[in-house]
Write a protein that holds these residues in place. Structure first.
Motif, PDB file in Angstrom:
ATOM      1  N   GLN A 193       7.371 -77.029 -48.818  1.00 37.35           N
ATOM      2  CA  GLN A 193       8.116 -75.778 -48.849  1.00 37.35           C
ATOM      3  C   GLN A 193       7.129 -74.618 -48.717  1.00 37.35           C
ATOM      4  N   LYS A 194       7.500 -73.630 -47.924  1.00 37.15           N
ATOM      5  CA  LYS A 194       6.649 -72.456 -47.754  1.00 37.15           C
ATOM      6  C   LYS A 194       6.702 -71.592 -49.012  1.00 37.15           C
ATOM      7  N   LYS A 195       5.519 -71.173 -49.496  1.00 38.39           N
ATOM      8  CA  LYS A 195       5.417 -70.279 -50.656  1.00 38.39           C
ATOM      9  C   LYS A 195       4.401 -69.188 -50.347  1.00 38.39           C
ATOM     10  N   GLU A 196       4.695 -67.979 -50.827  1.00 35.46           N
ATOM     11  CA  GLU A 196       3.767 -66.866 -50.639  1.00 35.46           C
ATOM     12  C   GLU A 196       2.735 -66.885 -51.761  1.00 35.46           C
ATOM     13  N   LEU A 197       1.573 -67.454 -51.463  1.00 32.70           N
ATOM     14  CA  LEU A 197       0.499 -67.558 -52.450  1.00 32.70           C
ATOM     15  C   LEU A 197      -0.764 -66.862 -51.930  1.00 32.70           C
ATOM     16  N   PRO A 198      -1.606 -66.335 -52.836  1.00 38.74           N
ATOM     17  CA  PRO A 198      -2.868 -65.715 -52.387  1.00 38.74           C
ATOM     18  C   PRO A 198      -3.760 -66.742 -51.690  1.00 38.74           C
ATOM     19  N   THR A 199      -4.463 -66.313 -50.657  1.00 33.39           N
ATOM     20  CA  THR A 199      -5.354 -67.210 -49.914  1.00 33.39           C
ATOM     21  C   THR A 199      -6.572 -67.586 -50.759  1.00 33.39           C
ATOM     22  N   GLN A 200      -6.775 -68.899 -50.936  1.00 35.63           N
ATOM     23  CA  GLN A 200      -7.935 -69.410 -51.671  1.00 35.63           C
ATOM     24  C   GLN A 200      -8.978 -70.019 -50.734  1.00 35.63           C
ATOM     25  N   TYR A 201      -8.504 -70.495 -49.559  1.00 38.29           N
ATOM     26  CA  TYR A 201      -9.403 -71.183 -48.638  1.00 38.29           C
ATOM     27  C   TYR A 201      -9.199 -70.642 -47.222  1.00 38.29           C
ATOM     28  N   GLU A 202     -10.280 -70.389 -46.554  1.00 38.32           N
ATOM     29  CA  GLU A 202     -10.196 -69.963 -45.151  1.00 38.32           C
ATOM     30  C   GLU A 202      -9.754 -71.136 -44.279  1.00 38.32           C
ATOM     31  N   LEU A 203     -10.227 -72.347 -44.647  1.00 33.69           N
ATOM     32  CA  LEU A 203      -9.937 -73.535 -43.843  1.00 33.69           C
ATOM     33  C   LEU A 203      -9.564 -74.720 -44.719  1.00 33.69           C
ATOM     34  N   MET A 204      -8.498 -75.395 -44.321  1.00 32.57           N
ATOM     35  CA  MET A 204      -8.125 -76.662 -44.939  1.00 32.57           C
ATOM     36  C   MET A 204      -8.295 -77.759 -43.896  1.00 32.57           C
ATOM     37  N   VAL A 205      -9.018 -78.802 -44.249  1.00 28.78           N
ATOM     38  CA  VAL A 205      -9.166 -79.977 -43.388  1.00 28.78           C
ATOM     39  C   VAL A 205      -8.365 -81.106 -44.026  1.00 28.78           C
ATOM     40  N   ILE A 206      -7.495 -81.732 -43.251  1.00 29.94           N
ATOM     41  CA  ILE A 206      -6.741 -82.875 -43.778  1.00 29.94           C
ATOM     42  C   ILE A 206      -6.794 -84.013 -42.770  1.00 29.94           C
ATOM     43  N   LEU A 207      -7.246 -85.174 -43.243  1.00 27.40           N
ATOM     44  CA  LEU A 207      -7.417 -86.341 -42.375  1.00 27.40           C
ATOM     45  C   LEU A 207      -6.413 -87.432 -42.744  1.00 27.40           C
ATOM     46  N   SER A 208      -6.126 -88.280 -41.771  1.00 22.23           N
ATOM     47  CA  SER A 208      -5.317 -89.477 -42.026  1.00 22.23           C
ATOM     48  C   SER A 208      -5.510 -90.406 -40.838  1.00 22.23           C
ATOM     49  N   GLY A 209      -4.802 -91.534 -40.878  1.00 21.73           N
ATOM     50  CA  GLY A 209      -4.880 -92.468 -39.751  1.00 21.73           C
ATOM     51  C   GLY A 209      -5.754 -93.664 -40.045  1.00 21.73           C
ATOM     52  N   ASN A 227     -22.517 -75.345 -41.251  1.00 16.05           N
ATOM     53  CA  ASN A 227     -22.853 -73.944 -40.970  1.00 16.05           C
ATOM     54  C   ASN A 227     -21.679 -72.990 -41.177  1.00 16.05           C
ATOM     55  N   TYR A 228     -20.585 -73.488 -41.749  1.00 16.32           N
ATOM     56  CA  TYR A 228     -19.404 -72.655 -41.969  1.00 16.32           C
ATOM     57  C   TYR A 228     -19.589 -71.881 -43.274  1.00 16.32           C
ATOM     58  N   GLN A 229     -19.396 -70.586 -43.228  1.00 19.43           N
ATOM     59  CA  GLN A 229     -19.717 -69.728 -44.376  1.00 19.43           C
ATOM     60  C   GLN A 229     -18.546 -69.550 -45.349  1.00 19.43           C
ATOM     61  N   GLU A 230     -17.311 -69.773 -44.878  1.00 12.69           N
ATOM     62  CA  GLU A 230     -16.130 -69.510 -45.710  1.00 12.69           C
ATOM     63  C   GLU A 230     -15.780 -70.724 -46.585  1.00 12.69           C
ATOM     64  N   ARG A 231     -14.846 -70.523 -47.525  1.00 19.37           N
ATOM     65  CA  ARG A 231     -14.427 -71.606 -48.425  1.00 19.37           C
ATOM     66  C   ARG A 231     -13.561 -72.623 -47.673  1.00 19.37           C
ATOM     67  N   VAL A 232     -13.873 -73.896 -47.909  1.00 11.29           N
ATOM     68  CA  VAL A 232     -13.167 -74.995 -47.241  1.00 11.29           C
ATOM     69  C   VAL A 232     -12.654 -75.980 -48.287  1.00 11.29           C
ATOM     70  N   ILE A 233     -11.438 -76.472 -48.082  1.00 10.79           N
ATOM     71  CA  ILE A 233     -10.950 -77.608 -48.878  1.00 10.79           C
ATOM     72  C   ILE A 233     -10.724 -78.760 -47.916  1.00 10.79           C
ATOM     73  N   PHE A 234     -11.266 -79.927 -48.246  1.00  7.59           N
ATOM     74  CA  PHE A 234     -11.353 -81.056 -47.318  1.00  7.59           C
ATOM     75  C   PHE A 234     -10.675 -82.265 -47.960  1.00  7.59           C
ATOM     76  N   VAL A 235      -9.493 -82.639 -47.453  1.00 10.51           N
ATOM     77  CA  VAL A 235      -8.736 -83.784 -47.984  1.00 10.51           C
ATOM     78  C   VAL A 235      -8.962 -84.975 -47.044  1.00 10.51           C
ATOM     79  N   LYS A 236      -9.617 -86.007 -47.554  1.00 15.63           N
ATOM     80  CA  LYS A 236     -10.055 -87.113 -46.702  1.00 15.63           C
ATOM     81  C   LYS A 236      -8.942 -88.078 -46.286  1.00 15.63           C
ATOM     82  N   GLY A 237      -7.853 -88.095 -47.046  1.00 16.77           N
ATOM     83  CA  GLY A 237      -6.760 -89.006 -46.698  1.00 16.77           C
ATOM     84  C   GLY A 237      -7.047 -90.445 -47.058  1.00 16.77           C
ATOM     85  N   GLN A 238      -7.800 -90.647 -48.153  1.00 17.14           N
ATOM     86  CA  GLN A 238      -8.086 -91.996 -48.657  1.00 17.14           C
ATOM     87  C   GLN A 238      -7.335 -92.183 -49.976  1.00 17.14           C
ATOM     88  N   VAL A 239      -6.207 -92.911 -49.924  1.00 17.86           N
ATOM     89  CA  VAL A 239      -5.400 -93.103 -51.129  1.00 17.86           C
ATOM     90  C   VAL A 239      -6.032 -94.201 -51.975  1.00 17.86           C
TER      91      VAL A 239
END
Length: 356
Positions: A193-209, A227-239
């Motif tokens: 669901q879409k929610k209006e929340l303050p930005t915490q991360y410039e980039l989200m990486v989400i993997l699967s497959g 070399n990326y300077q902004e905040r990143v959250i990286f979800v590997k997709g390993q359950v």
């Protein structure tokens, strides 16, 4: 829904190919519960593990694995699938026998199969979920599509998670010019669901497959993001059994996230870097998030979708081996996926399972 459904057991069985088939079944399982049905989960591997975490109180059953593996090189993808096809066929034949037994054992009133070809019954209403009425496979597309449609015809209905008209998300994959199949278009199927929340991360990486491509992309992106300077959250997709997290520099890594946390993280992120898997596409459309797509090498469906969205000026894309960090600068130049407003009428859909 009437109170007569309280004991109606519905088997929900997604294919274990990445996490997309399982995650898009989450809103279906929730809707079944809300409408007085009793869902029973069935799958294998990480798909089953994910659904057991999401619904710990539901009965969870194991089906045979299709043993889908990706080739290390994209051009070998189709041949790897062909090589594995005897194992896949054996799994389909095995699951047919198992489901026949389960219909009686669990007194099933209906089946919802997300791309599991052998999970259906002549004795109870059976639904097949897919966005691929046409299965792209290069020069053999017509054969793979006809074969897929042959299997779909064994089900009472085919539910396509997309809009029937334009704009839609699946393009030619989910829209045939002519067909005898009983097709119902659900609209966008997402657990988010879409929610209006303050930005915490410039980039989200989400993997699967499936492996090895998930790991290959993980290694590629970690190297590029140094070399990326902004905040990143990286979800590997390993359950895995336990959630793990670590922060290295400006990147916070998670092995996996469950729905509530994932939804919040999507909403807190400025843009998303991911595969062009169809379930992820639906989530991004629902959340109105801008993205960058890296399709799985050799997977025709993901490559088609990525090219389609780029051509339409919606989402930029790159081949896995060609991706560079500066490619992300193109994201603001694209308009993002179309907003498709569609409320799913679950009561109407589930009426199929009311028949005696």
């Amino acid at each position: 829904m009437s109170e007569t459904n309280l004991q109606k057991n519905i088997l929900v069985a997604p294919l274990n190919w990445g996490l997309g088939h399982a995650t898009r079944c989450i809103p279906i399982i929730k809707a079944l519960l809300e409408n007085g049905f009793q869902p029973i989960i069935a799958s294998d591997g990480t798909a089953l593990a994910l659904l057991k975490k999401e619904f710990p109180n539901l009965t969870a059953l194991e089906l045979p694995s299709y043993q889908i593996e990706y080739a290390k090189k994209g051009e070998n993808f189709k041949w790897k699938l062909l090589k594995n096809s005897p194992k896949t066929i054996n799994a389909i034949l095995s699951e047919k026998k198992i489901v026949k037994k389960w219909v009686k054992e669990y007194q099933l009133s209906g089946i919802i199969s997300d791309n599991r070809l052998g999970v259906h019954s002549k004795k109870i209403p059976s639904v097949f979920i897919t966005h691929q009425l046409m299965v792209l496979s290069g020069k053999t597309t017509w054969i793979s599509s006809k074969l897929h449609q042959f299997f779909i015809a064994k089900f009472d209905e085919c539910w396509v998670p997309d809009a029937k008209e334009i704009p839609n998300l699946s393009g030619k994959l989910g829209h045939l010019k002519e067909t005898n199949l009983t097709i119902k278009y659900l609209g966008v199927l997402s657990r988010m669901q879409k929610k209006e929340l303050p930005t915490q991360y410039e980039l989200m990486v989400i993997l699967s497959g499936p492996e090895p491509q998930r790991t290959l992309l993980e290694e590629k992106l970690i190297s590029e993001l140094k070399n990326y300077q902004e905040r990143v959250i990286f979800v590997k997709g390993q359950v895995e059994l336990e959630q793990k997290t670590e922060t290295i520099g400006n990147i916070t890594f998670y092995n996996f996230m469950q729905t509530q946390q994932l939804e919040q993280t999507f909403n807190e992120s400025e843009m998303v870097l991911c595969r062009s898997g169809y379930t992820t596409v639906m989530d991004l459309a629902k959340l109105e998030k801008k993205a960058f797509f890296i399709p799985t090498p050799g997977q025709f469906e993901q490559e088609y979708l990525a090219k389609k969205y780029k051509k339409e000026g919606l989402v930029p894309t790159s081949k896995q081996d060609k991706f560079k960090l500066e490619d992300l600068l193109a994201v603001p130049l694209y308009s993002g996926l179309p907003i498709i407003n569609s409320e799913i009428n679950w009561e109407q859909l589930f009426y199929l399972f009311e028949r005696e």
